[in-house]
Structure formats: C-alpha cells, structure tokens
Design a protein around this motif. Structure first.
Motif, PDB file in Angstrom:
ATOM      1  N   PHE A   1       0.960  -1.173  -0.137  1.00 46.60           N
ATOM      2  CA  PHE A   1       0.199  -0.113  -0.060  1.00 46.60           C
ATOM      3  C   PHE A   1       0.914   1.178  -0.005  1.00 46.60           C
ATOM      4  CE2 PHE A   1      -2.381   3.675   1.834  1.00 46.60           C
ATOM      5  CZ  PHE A   1      -3.437   3.638   0.939  1.00 46.60           C
ATOM      6  N   GLU A   2       1.699   1.578   0.955  1.00 45.41           N
ATOM      7  CA  GLU A   2       2.486   2.461   1.027  1.00 45.41           C
ATOM      8  C   GLU A   2       3.236   2.828  -0.279  1.00 45.41           C
ATOM      9  OE1 GLU A   2       3.125   6.039   2.869  1.00 45.41           O
ATOM     10  OE2 GLU A   2       1.870   4.514   3.500  1.00 45.41           O
ATOM     11  N   HIS A   3       4.014   1.841  -0.779  1.00 47.87           N
ATOM     12  CA  HIS A   3       4.708   2.214  -2.228  1.00 47.87           C
ATOM     13  C   HIS A   3       3.639   2.274  -3.278  1.00 47.87           C
ATOM     14  CE1 HIS A   3       7.266   1.328  -5.503  1.00 47.87           C
ATOM     15  NE2 HIS A   3       6.334   0.503  -6.024  1.00 47.87           N
ATOM     16  N   TRP A   4       2.500   1.558  -3.429  1.00 44.63           N
ATOM     17  CA  TRP A   4       1.700   2.044  -4.444  1.00 44.63           C
ATOM     18  C   TRP A   4       1.180   3.490  -4.221  1.00 44.63           C
ATOM     19  CZ3 TRP A   4      -1.321  -3.091  -2.938  1.00 44.63           C
ATOM     20  CH2 TRP A   4      -0.553  -3.843  -3.416  1.00 44.63           C
ATOM     21  N   LYS A   5       0.763   3.921  -3.193  1.00 41.01           N
ATOM     22  CA  LYS A   5       0.653   5.180  -2.800  1.00 41.01           C
ATOM     23  C   LYS A   5       1.555   6.236  -3.189  1.00 41.01           C
ATOM     24  CE  LYS A   5       0.340   8.065   1.205  1.00 41.01           C
ATOM     25  NZ  LYS A   5       0.230   8.226   2.583  1.00 41.01           N
ATOM     26  N   ARG A   6       2.656   6.215  -2.667  1.00 38.97           N
ATOM     27  CA  ARG A   6       3.880   7.218  -2.752  1.00 38.97           C
ATOM     28  C   ARG A   6       4.015   7.163  -4.404  1.00 38.97           C
ATOM     29  NH1 ARG A   6       8.032   8.087   1.125  1.00 38.97           N
ATOM     30  NH2 ARG A   6       7.450   7.850   2.949  1.00 38.97           N
ATOM     31  N   SER A   7       4.221   6.078  -4.986  1.00 34.97           N
ATOM     32  CA  SER A   7       4.628   6.319  -6.507  1.00 34.97           C
ATOM     33  C   SER A   7       3.387   6.958  -7.216  1.00 34.97           C
ATOM     34  CB  SER A   7       4.714   4.690  -7.165  1.00 34.97           C
ATOM     35  OG  SER A   7       3.703   4.006  -6.959  1.00 34.97           O
ATOM     36  N   GLU A   8       2.024   6.549  -7.008  1.00 33.60           N
ATOM     37  CA  GLU A   8       0.965   7.185  -7.723  1.00 33.60           C
ATOM     38  C   GLU A   8       0.937   8.845  -7.324  1.00 33.60           C
ATOM     39  OE1 GLU A   8      -0.755   6.320 -10.212  1.00 33.60           O
ATOM     40  OE2 GLU A   8       0.347   4.370  -9.974  1.00 33.60           O
ATOM     41  N   ILE A   9       1.560   9.089  -6.229  1.00 33.01           N
ATOM     42  CA  ILE A   9       1.351  10.699  -5.849  1.00 33.01           C
ATOM     43  C   ILE A   9       2.662  11.302  -6.562  1.00 33.01           C
ATOM     44  CG2 ILE A   9       1.783  12.233  -3.774  1.00 33.01           C
ATOM     45  CD1 ILE A   9       0.457  10.432  -2.288  1.00 33.01           C
ATOM     46  N   ALA A  10       3.644  10.386  -6.674  1.00 32.64           N
ATOM     47  CA  ALA A  10       4.899  11.065  -7.329  1.00 32.64           C
ATOM     48  C   ALA A  10       4.685  11.309  -8.575  1.00 32.64           C
ATOM     49  CB  ALA A  10       6.186  10.164  -6.860  1.00 32.64           C
ATOM     50  N   LYS A  11       3.890  10.594  -9.513  1.00 26.34           N
ATOM     51  CA  LYS A  11       3.701  10.517 -10.928  1.00 26.34           C
ATOM     52  C   LYS A  11       3.300  11.880 -11.534  1.00 26.34           C
ATOM     53  CE  LYS A  11       3.180   5.668 -11.563  1.00 26.34           C
ATOM     54  NZ  LYS A  11       2.235   4.576 -11.953  1.00 26.34           N
ATOM     55  N   ARG A  12       2.497  12.786 -10.900  1.00 24.79           N
ATOM     56  CA  ARG A  12       2.235  13.647 -11.329  1.00 24.79           C
ATOM     57  C   ARG A  12       2.193  14.827 -10.176  1.00 24.79           C
ATOM     58  NH1 ARG A  12      -1.133  13.491 -15.900  1.00 24.79           N
ATOM     59  NH2 ARG A  12      -1.976  11.329 -16.093  1.00 24.79           N
ATOM     60  N   ARG A  13       1.934  16.210 -10.605  1.00 26.68           N
ATOM     61  CA  ARG A  13       1.819  17.228  -9.704  1.00 26.68           C
ATOM     62  C   ARG A  13       0.618  17.405  -9.317  1.00 26.68           C
ATOM     63  NH1 ARG A  13       5.259  22.411 -11.941  1.00 26.68           N
ATOM     64  NH2 ARG A  13       3.524  22.476 -13.346  1.00 26.68           N
ATOM     65  N   TRP A  14      -0.098  16.458  -8.597  1.00 25.86           N
ATOM     66  CA  TRP A  14      -1.368  16.565  -7.889  1.00 25.86           C
ATOM     67  C   TRP A  14      -1.700  17.739  -7.085  1.00 25.86           C
ATOM     68  CZ3 TRP A  14      -4.272  13.233 -10.317  1.00 25.86           C
ATOM     69  CH2 TRP A  14      -3.661  11.915 -10.723  1.00 25.86           C
ATOM     70  N   VAL A  15      -2.523  18.553  -7.382  1.00 27.83           N
ATOM     71  CA  VAL A  15      -2.885  19.922  -6.701  1.00 27.83           C
ATOM     72  C   VAL A  15      -3.056  19.581  -5.141  1.00 27.83           C
ATOM     73  CG1 VAL A  15      -4.833  21.722  -6.434  1.00 27.83           C
ATOM     74  CG2 VAL A  15      -4.172  20.760  -8.710  1.00 27.83           C
ATOM     75  N   PHE A  16      -3.744  18.442  -4.690  1.00 31.68           N
ATOM     76  CA  PHE A  16      -3.863  18.185  -3.247  1.00 31.68           C
ATOM     77  C   PHE A  16      -2.503  18.007  -2.537  1.00 31.68           C
ATOM     78  CE2 PHE A  16      -4.333  14.146  -5.175  1.00 31.68           C
ATOM     79  CZ  PHE A  16      -3.600  13.051  -4.315  1.00 31.68           C
ATOM     80  N   ALA A  17      -1.574  17.308  -3.446  1.00 31.26           N
ATOM     81  CA  ALA A  17      -0.089  16.933  -2.819  1.00 31.26           C
ATOM     82  C   ALA A  17       0.997  17.818  -3.204  1.00 31.26           C
ATOM     83  CB  ALA A  17      -0.058  15.503  -3.281  1.00 31.26           C
ATOM     84  N   THR A  18       0.702  19.253  -3.412  1.00 33.49           N
ATOM     85  CA  THR A  18       1.867  20.163  -3.749  1.00 33.49           C
ATOM     86  C   THR A  18       2.211  21.122  -2.677  1.00 33.49           C
ATOM     87  OG1 THR A  18       1.389  19.581  -6.218  1.00 33.49           O
ATOM     88  CG2 THR A  18       2.558  21.519  -5.637  1.00 33.49           C
ATOM     89  N   GLU A  19       3.192  21.192  -2.433  1.00 32.65           N
ATOM     90  CA  GLU A  19       3.770  22.310  -1.245  1.00 32.65           C
ATOM     91  C   GLU A  19       4.413  23.436  -2.166  1.00 32.65           C
ATOM     92  OE1 GLU A  19       3.927  24.400   1.856  1.00 32.65           O
ATOM     93  OE2 GLU A  19       3.365  22.587   2.200  1.00 32.65           O
ATOM     94  N   ASP A  20       3.859  24.703  -2.257  1.00 34.11           N
ATOM     95  CA  ASP A  20       4.414  25.454  -2.957  1.00 34.11           C
ATOM     96  C   ASP A  20       5.427  26.535  -2.240  1.00 34.11           C
ATOM     97  OD1 ASP A  20       3.463  24.928  -5.637  1.00 34.11           O
ATOM     98  OD2 ASP A  20       1.362  25.839  -4.957  1.00 34.11           O
ATOM     99  N   HIS A  21       6.573  26.875  -3.029  1.00 37.09           N
ATOM    100  CA  HIS A  21       7.555  27.947  -2.494  1.00 37.09           C
ATOM    101  C   HIS A  21       8.060  27.634  -1.036  1.00 37.09           C
ATOM    102  CE1 HIS A  21       6.654  29.637  -6.214  1.00 37.09           C
ATOM    103  NE2 HIS A  21       5.333  29.813  -5.818  1.00 37.09           N
ATOM    104  N   TYR A  22       8.516  26.360  -0.617  1.00 40.15           N
ATOM    105  CA  TYR A  22       8.807  25.860   0.841  1.00 40.15           C
ATOM    106  C   TYR A  22      10.166  26.418   0.855  1.00 40.15           C
ATOM    107  CZ  TYR A  22       9.779  22.961   4.557  1.00 40.15           C
ATOM    108  OH  TYR A  22      10.175  22.547   5.646  1.00 40.15           O
ATOM    109  N   ALA A  23      10.685  27.216   1.830  1.00 41.30           N
ATOM    110  CA  ALA A  23      11.889  27.500   2.429  1.00 41.30           C
ATOM    111  C   ALA A  23      12.598  26.316   2.797  1.00 41.30           C
ATOM    112  CB  ALA A  23      11.995  28.558   3.254  1.00 41.30           C
ATOM    113  N   LEU A  24      13.676  25.915   2.094  1.00 39.78           N
ATOM    114  CA  LEU A  24      14.776  24.652   2.485  1.00 39.78           C
ATOM    115  C   LEU A  24      15.532  25.048   3.583  1.00 39.78           C
ATOM    116  CD1 LEU A  24      15.397  23.066  -0.894  1.00 39.78           C
ATOM    117  CD2 LEU A  24      13.811  22.452   0.623  1.00 39.78           C
ATOM    118  N   ALA A  25      15.773  23.906   4.221  1.00 37.13           N
ATOM    119  CA  ALA A  25      16.958  24.290   5.448  1.00 37.13           C
ATOM    120  C   ALA A  25      18.092  24.099   4.840  1.00 37.13           C
ATOM    121  CB  ALA A  25      16.647  23.473   6.560  1.00 37.13           C
ATOM    122  N   LYS A  26      19.153  25.175   4.850  1.00 34.95           N
ATOM    123  CA  LYS A  26      20.413  24.658   4.370  1.00 34.95           C
ATOM    124  C   LYS A  26      21.174  23.678   5.215  1.00 34.95           C
ATOM    125  CE  LYS A  26      22.077  28.717   3.430  1.00 34.95           C
ATOM    126  NZ  LYS A  26      22.818  30.036   3.657  1.00 34.95           N
ATOM    127  N   ALA A  27      21.847  22.922   4.650  1.00 31.74           N
ATOM    128  CA  ALA A  27      22.693  21.762   5.320  1.00 31.74           C
ATOM    129  C   ALA A  27      23.873  22.259   5.347  1.00 31.74           C
ATOM    130  CB  ALA A  27      22.574  20.396   4.250  1.00 31.74           C
TER     131      ALA A  27
END
Length: 187
Positions: free
Chosen positions: A38-64
């Motif tokens: 389940f978790e693999h199928w869910k993640r792979s289907e979400i990752a295939k497209r830029r789904w509106v419900f699963a997009t975080e816009d303009h997130y400030a990344l933490a500098k490593a």
C-alpha cells in the motif's frame, strides 16, 4: 474522507475480491499482501504527477552546508515528506539524492508531498484503488483476463484524474526539457 482500508476495499471490489477488515496489523494473507504494498503504491502514484492536493509551493529549504570553491556552493536538505521536488521555470538548482545544490543562499522550491489519505482528491482515490486492483489481481484471481480489465480501469482512472488535475493547475509553459524527449520519441 477515505481510510486506507476503504481505499483498498474499493480496489479489491473492482476485481470482485473479498474485502479486508484491517491492514494494521494484517491477519489474513490478502491483508498482508496489500499492507506490504500500500505505502509504495500510494507514494508512487502521488509522485507520478503534480497533483494539486499533494503540492507544497515555495517551501523554504533548510540549508545543510556550504561548500567552498564550487559553482553551486549551497547544499539543502529536502523535507522528509518530499517525494520529489518540482523544477520551476527559471530554476537553476540540481538535485542529488535527498539534497538540492544551488547558487542561491535562500532557496524556495515547490515539491510533491506524501500526504495522508484524508487529503486525497476523490479522483485520486479512484486512481489508487485501480492501482491496488491491478497489483492485487494476480494474487487474488490468477486470471490474465481480469488483469487486462484491471489495467484498462487503471488507465481510464489516470486519464480522468489527470484531466481534472490539469484543469485546476492551468496551462504551463513548455520548456526545452519537455520538447527534446518528445522529438526523439517521434523521429
């Protein structure tokens, strides 16, 4: 909205399989099978497209860290819930594993998020249910005919959900990165 068990049962009903009552902890062989995938199928289907419900816009990344003497000296860690970053129109960064390298010392990126089932769009629920049906049909039925039927259902669900998602997203610019693979495949 939907729970994991409801989504799994929706998928299993598409191939006329018996339903499950739980996946955490699984008790039957079917529950163990779908719980394992389940978790693999869910993640792979979400990752295939830029789904509106699963997009975080303009997130400030933490500098490593900062690396001296290179073209892109700033190294950023991707957020834990990031399935994949989304390259913007004028993005100059490059990705290596779970890091993004950039010349900018303050980087914001959009990315595809691993969201909870309660945030799924109903059309995406259908896509994931059809994926579960496709993945489970061999385990449940050992029927090639039903596998072909499950594949057709999956393809239809992806097309319908993709169209609805693109209407919400709106038009996007075509870049050279988009055109080159199309030209190579065509000629």
């Amino acid at each position: 909205m939907f729970t994991k068990v409801q989504i799994v049962n929706l998928g299993l009903s598409k191939i006329a399989a018996s339903t499950i009552s739980r996946i955490d902890p699984p008790q039957t062989s079917l529950e163990r099978f779908v719980a394992g995938g389940f978790e693999h199928w869910k993640r792979s289907e979400i990752a295939k497209r830029r789904w509106v419900f699963a997009t975080e816009d303009h997130y400030a990344l933490a500098k490593a860290e900062e690396i001296d003497g290179v073209e892109k000296p700033y190294k950023y860690s991707l957020p834990v819930d990031c399935l994949r970053p989304i390259r913007g129109k004028y993005a100059e960064w490059k990705q290596r594993r779970r890091y993004i390298y950039s010349a900018q010392d303050n980087l914001r990126v959009s990315y595809v998020v691993n969201v909870d089932e309660s945030e799924f769009d109903p059309l995406f629920v259908e896509v994931l249910a059809c994926r579960i049906a496709l993945e489970s049909v061999e385990f449940v039925t050992q029927s090639n005919t039903k596998k072909a039927d499950a594949k057709a259902l999956y393809d239809e669900a992806v097309i319908a959900a993709g169209k609805a998602n693109s209407f919400i997203r709106g038009p996007e610019d075509v870049t050279d990165e988009d055109v080159e693979p199309f030209i190579r495949a065509r000629y």
